[in-house]
Each structure stands twice: as C-alpha cells, then as structure tokens.
Design an enzyme around this catalytic site. Structure first.
Site, PDB file in Angstrom:
ATOM      1  N   MET A  31      43.485  32.583  40.766  1.00 54.93           N
ATOM      2  CA  MET A  31      42.254  31.805  40.834  1.00 54.93           C
ATOM      3  C   MET A  31      41.785  31.320  39.477  1.00 54.93           C
ATOM      4  O   MET A  31      40.724  30.714  39.370  1.00 54.93           O
ATOM      5  CB  MET A  31      41.147  32.654  41.482  1.00 54.93           C
ATOM      6  CG  MET A  31      41.290  32.828  42.965  1.00 54.93           C
ATOM      7  SD  MET A  31      40.952  31.311  43.866  1.00 54.93           S
ATOM      8  CE  MET A  31      39.197  31.164  43.596  1.00 54.93           C
ATOM      9  N   ASP A 143      42.495  42.157  49.592  1.00 52.33           N
ATOM     10  CA  ASP A 143      43.501  42.193  48.521  1.00 52.33           C
ATOM     11  C   ASP A 143      43.342  43.481  47.712  1.00 52.33           C
ATOM     12  O   ASP A 143      43.128  43.449  46.502  1.00 52.33           O
ATOM     13  CB  ASP A 143      43.351  40.974  47.609  1.00 52.33           C
ATOM     14  CG  ASP A 143      44.612  40.719  46.790  1.00 52.33           C
ATOM     15  OD1 ASP A 143      45.683  41.230  47.181  1.00 52.33           O
ATOM     16  OD2 ASP A 143      44.529  40.009  45.772  1.00 52.33           O
TER      17      ASP A 143
END
Length: 582
Positions: A31, A143
């Site tokens: 990200m 995650d």
C-alpha cells in the site's frame, strides 16, 4: 524496481507533507511507504504512511486506503496502533500514526528461532485480545502475519506488542465488500480457506491466521512449506493442520490439539474467540494451579437485601483494558479422537442337558461337562462403501505425498488416513471429509509409503483400502515433442472436481470429455472442451466440470500456452492425465 523504489523514497526525505517533515524510510509494503516523520505543530515523532500519486489516482486503491484510516481511527485498544491524522494533499494520500520504536515479529523470529510456548503466548496474547476487539466492532483484519505485529520495549511496562496495518480490513456485516468478486487479498501462508475461496468472513478467519502464526513461532517454519503459491493455497483447502510436535517433540500433544482446532478448515470447528485459542495453547503446557481446600465456615444468618431503588440498574461488569466490557468465555473442551463403538457380545445360548446314560457295571467315570457352543459373533455395523482409486503420489518439486481417492457412494463420509511405518505399524495421518490429504512427514527421497483409507458414516465403517504408489512419470512419446510441461496425476476429488499436478509455466488447461471412451488426443473432434485459467484453479482447488455433462464420462487434461493472442494446446495427454468422472 527496487532501485526505483529507493530513488522514490529518497526523493521524499526532507520534504514537508501536511505539516509533517519526512526524515527516514522505515518500511515498504503493497500500500505504499512508511516514513519516520516529525509533526511540526505538535513536535512529536510519528509514522507517516504515504500512497504514491499514481496509486492515489486509482479509485480502488484510494478507497482501500481511506478505509484503513477510518477503521483504525475508530478502534480504541492498548495493543492497536492509534491513528492521529489522515487526508489527501497534492495528489497524495497520507496516514499519520503513532511511531513505534521497535521491530516486527519477523525480526524477532529471525533472531530467536523457535520460541517456547510461554513466550509465544506472551507475544500473541495481546494480539488475540486486540483482534477480539476488532471483531466486536464488526470488522475483520484479514492479514494476520508477522509483519503486521510490532514489538517494542517499554521502560515502565516492559515489552509492548501492537497490531497494525488494516489496509485490507473489511466490515464483517452491514457493509459492502470493497474487494472485487473473485479477487483474493491477503498473505497466502496465513489465509483461511474461506478467505481463499472468497466466502463471507468473520473473526474466525483471523483466528485461523493467528493459529498459523503460532505454528510459525513454535517451529520456525510456515504451516505449509511449498515452493509454488498454488500448492500453498491447495494445502490450506485440503491438507490437515500440521502437527507442531513433528518438529518440536519436546512439546505435549495438547499443543497439536490447540493449533489444529484454531486452524480447522471449517470455521464452526474453531474456538469461539482468538483469546480462547491462546488460553488453550497456554493451558497445554502450564497446568492449572491447584485450588486450596476451603475451610469450613459457620453459616451466617441471612440478611435481607434491600430492593433496588426504582430507576437504578445493577452495576455494569468491570471493563477490560481498552474500555470494552470483558466477555465471559465458555470453558474450552478437550479435543477427543473419535472412537469406533464396541458392539456388545450376543448372549450365549442356554446349554441343552444331555439325556441320562444307561448304568454300566464297574466304577462310575467322572461326569464330562456338556460342551457349550461358542457365542455367536456380534453383528458388526452395516458396511460403508469402500473408497475407490486410492493413490499416493509425490510431486516433482514437492517432497510431500498427496493421497487422493474417489468416494464409494454419494453420501458425505469422514475418512481416516493411516500410514504404514517401516516397522509395519499403522500411524494415523489425519481425518478429513475431503477426498485428498497431504502428508508432509515423509522425508524427501524416501519411497512413497502405503496408506490405508477407512470411510465412516455415523457409527458405520468401510473395509480398509490400501493405496497404490504413483511415481512421477517422465516425458514419453505420448506427451509429444512440444516442450510443454504436461499435466499429470489427474484424479477425481469429488463428484464434479478434478485435481491434478499443475506444472510450472502453464497458465491454462484444456479439459476434454467423452462419454463413450477415453479421449485419444486434445483435438478429439467428438469431445467437449473447457479452458480454465490457473487463477481459477488456485481459488477453487480444482477444475469443476459443469453439472450439464452426463455422468459417467471419461476426462483428460492437456496443458495450454498463450502465443500472442492465440491459445496453443499440447499435442497429447500425459499417460496419467486421464480419469473417469463417476
């Protein structure tokens, strides 16, 4: 690519973004980049997460990044990294959060190797409590992995553990999933089966990742060490949870039971919370403290209790750390192995007295007892159809042995799989409701052992069936001279699913079906064809034949490759790439 990333990171050093002076790069991920920065107005160090401009212009990336800010900022827990600020400046999305002066769990494992159970519980206990708080808020982290757990030393409170990075978190109810249909998000080694299959998730999916992480901390290895990503995903879908004691024989079997329950394939078979899993893991090595015997006390005279005043409610339960009421968890039950019922023996028939013998002269011999017939054998349970086509095969690049079979009937059976040891005994490998299981305990280079499969339906059992070893087949004239890596070891894993060894470098496969006889070649003119991509195989665990195809039928699979815009099909099947679909 790394040089470009380093150059991009260096270009941000010294710049000021949204009142933050960027000082040093401390991490990179899917990200964006994370910098150590100083908030100029507040004069404190922060961790500044920055999404590059090219990704900030993408609506999907921008929505995921904004969701991370909203989710993380809404959570109040001492083991969750707090968010200070978030926004959009000059085409860049940024996220300002507390700077944690420490290291992630990956660095701890690299330095310390396999950890004691007490140490694992001390590290993952706060993470489990934080995950339970996330789940109570209606969210799923999705995650859980070593890189998202930070460990920092605190002078007053000792070691502090934090859960971070909610970039792919999603609401578990009442919200739209921002992940596209069929798109898989997460880290393969710690992803639950329901996450891989794209099903609806709740907090039990994070518990699966936490159990995989506990296995990594206890053994120093990931649960399913495979070279190819699709092999890891297939193991999450079909393989039994690995045993910690296979690599740590110093630990008790109760550790295996706790990890197996936390990493169960079905969410309903896991613990009710992540904290309950950690408590079961801790109880496996730390016996409960004996309670002192209570001293007898005189019975006090009962006193009347005043009735509560109107409008006054009873006191609320004491809140847990983080401000949330502490839930009272049900006690965990020990895992028990299913035991076949022992049939009661049939009663022996009454002996029939013999008629009196005529008297004879001379001494009377001692009487001979009447023979009592042996009791009739107890009627055994009704037979269950035996599994068919039991095979044990090893991949060329994977030392694990995959055992596959075909159900003997239409019912959903439970199967017990046992391996014959070198001394001739049978050792249980696992139990499953699938028609395939992976045994990773066979040493590389060792011959494929015999496996015994027994099907169970309620209290009824099938006859045991012994597997046939299938060694890897070298390329032959049947595979042609095309240089295509051939599909091999085709088996029917369920009523409509084909499982086989998907070779490296192949992204598509052609399934050929005939109802009268086995297909002779991929270009068989009288066959029905489907082209199914490698990603579909990774997600579904196999190639699924449409229900419209009449059964039984013969199937075969050929490798395909893309050449520009054209699909090139291998000229022949491998000899093991054929099966019968019942």
């Amino acid at each position: 690519m790394p040089e470009q990333q380093n150059s991009l990171a260096a270009s941000w050093i010294g710049r000021v973004l949204a009142g933050h002076r960027i000082e040093a790069l401390i991490g990179e991920g899917g990200m964006g980049m994370v910098f150590r920065a100083t908030h100029l107005r507040l004069r404190r160090q922060v961790a500044l997460k920055l999404l590059p401009a090219r990704l900030a212009a993408d609506d999907d990336f921008r929505r995921r990044f904004e969701r991370e800010a909203a989710i993380a900022a809404s959570l109040e827990h001492p083991n969750i990294v707090p968010i200070y600020d978030a926004g959009h400046v000059d085409g860049n999305l940024y996220l300002s959060m507390r700077y944690i002066d420490g290291e992630d769990l990956s660095a701890v494992l690299r330095r310390g190797g396999p950890l004691p159970v007490e140490r694992v519980c001390a590290l993952l206990g706060p993470v489990a409590d934080a995950l339970d708080a996330v789940h109570e808020a209606g969210l799923v982290h999705r995650d859980v992995k070593p890189g998202n757990i930070l460990v920092a030393a605190n002078a007053r409170r000792g070691e502090q553990v934090y859960l971070c990075d909610f970039g792919i978190a999603k609401a578990s109810a009442g919200d739209h999933d921002i992940t596209s249909a069929g798109q898989y998000m997460g880290t393969a080694q710690y992803s639950s089966p329901e996450q891989i299959e794209g099903k609806w998730l709740d907090g039990r999916s994070d518990q699966y990742g936490l159990a995989c992480l506990a296995y990594r901390c206890l053994t120093g290895e990931v649960p399913y060490p495979r070279t190819a990503t699709h092999a890891v995903i297939f193991a999450h879908l079909t393989a039994e949870p690995p045993r910690v004691t296979a690599l740590r024989p110093d630990l008790p079997p109760a550790v295996d039971a706790a990890v197996a329950k936390g990493a169960a394939k079905q969410p309903d078979h896991r613990f009710p919370t992540c904290t309950a899993f950690i408590e079961a893991l801790r109880a496996a090595v730390i016996p409960p403290r004996p309670q002192p015997r209570p001293r007898p006390q005189p019975h006090p005279r009962p006193r009347p209790h005043p009735a509560p005043a109107p409008g006054h409610a009873p006191p609320a339960p004491r809140p847990a750390p983080g401000g949330q009421p502490r839930r009272v968890l049900p006690p965990t039950l020990p895992l028990t192995e299913p035991v076949a019922p022992v049939p009661a023996p049939a009663p022996a028939p009454e002996p029939v007295p013999a008629p009196p013998a005529a008297p004879t002269p001379g001494p009377t011999p001692a009487p001979t007892p009447d023979p009592v017939p042996d009791p009739a054998p107890a009627p055994g349970p009704s037979a269950v159809p035996t599994p068919l086509e039991v095979r044990a095969a090893r991949g060329e690049n994977d030392p694990s042995v995959t055992i596959t079979w075909t159900p003997g009937g239409p019912e959903e059976f439970e199967y017990k799989i046992s391996r014959r040891t070198p001394d001739g005994r049978w050792r249980v490998v696992g139990r499953t409701t699938h028609t395939a299981i992976v045994d990773g305990a066979v040493p590389p280079g060792a011959p494929i052992p015999e496996y015994e499969i027994v099907a169970r339906l309620g209290d009824r059992f099938s006859e045991p069936v012994v597997s046939t070893a299938v060694e890897p087949v070298e390329d032959s004239e049947e595979t042609g001279d095309s240089g295509f890596p051939p599909v091999r070891h085709l088996a029917v894993a369920s009523a409509d699913t084909l499982v086989f060894d998907w070779p490296d470098g192949i992204t598509e496969a052609m399934v050929v079906v005939r109802g009268d006889r086995p297909p002779t070649s991929p270009d068989d003119p009288a066959a029905t064809r489907w082209k199914i991509t490698n990603m579909r195989y990774q997600l579904d665990g196999g190639l699924r034949i449409p229900a419209s195809v009449p059964r039984p039928c013969h199937v075969a699979v050929a490798s395909c490759q893309r050449d520009g815009g054209a699909l090139v099909v291998a000229p022949a099947f491998d000899r093991t790439a054929r099966a019968v679909l019942p």
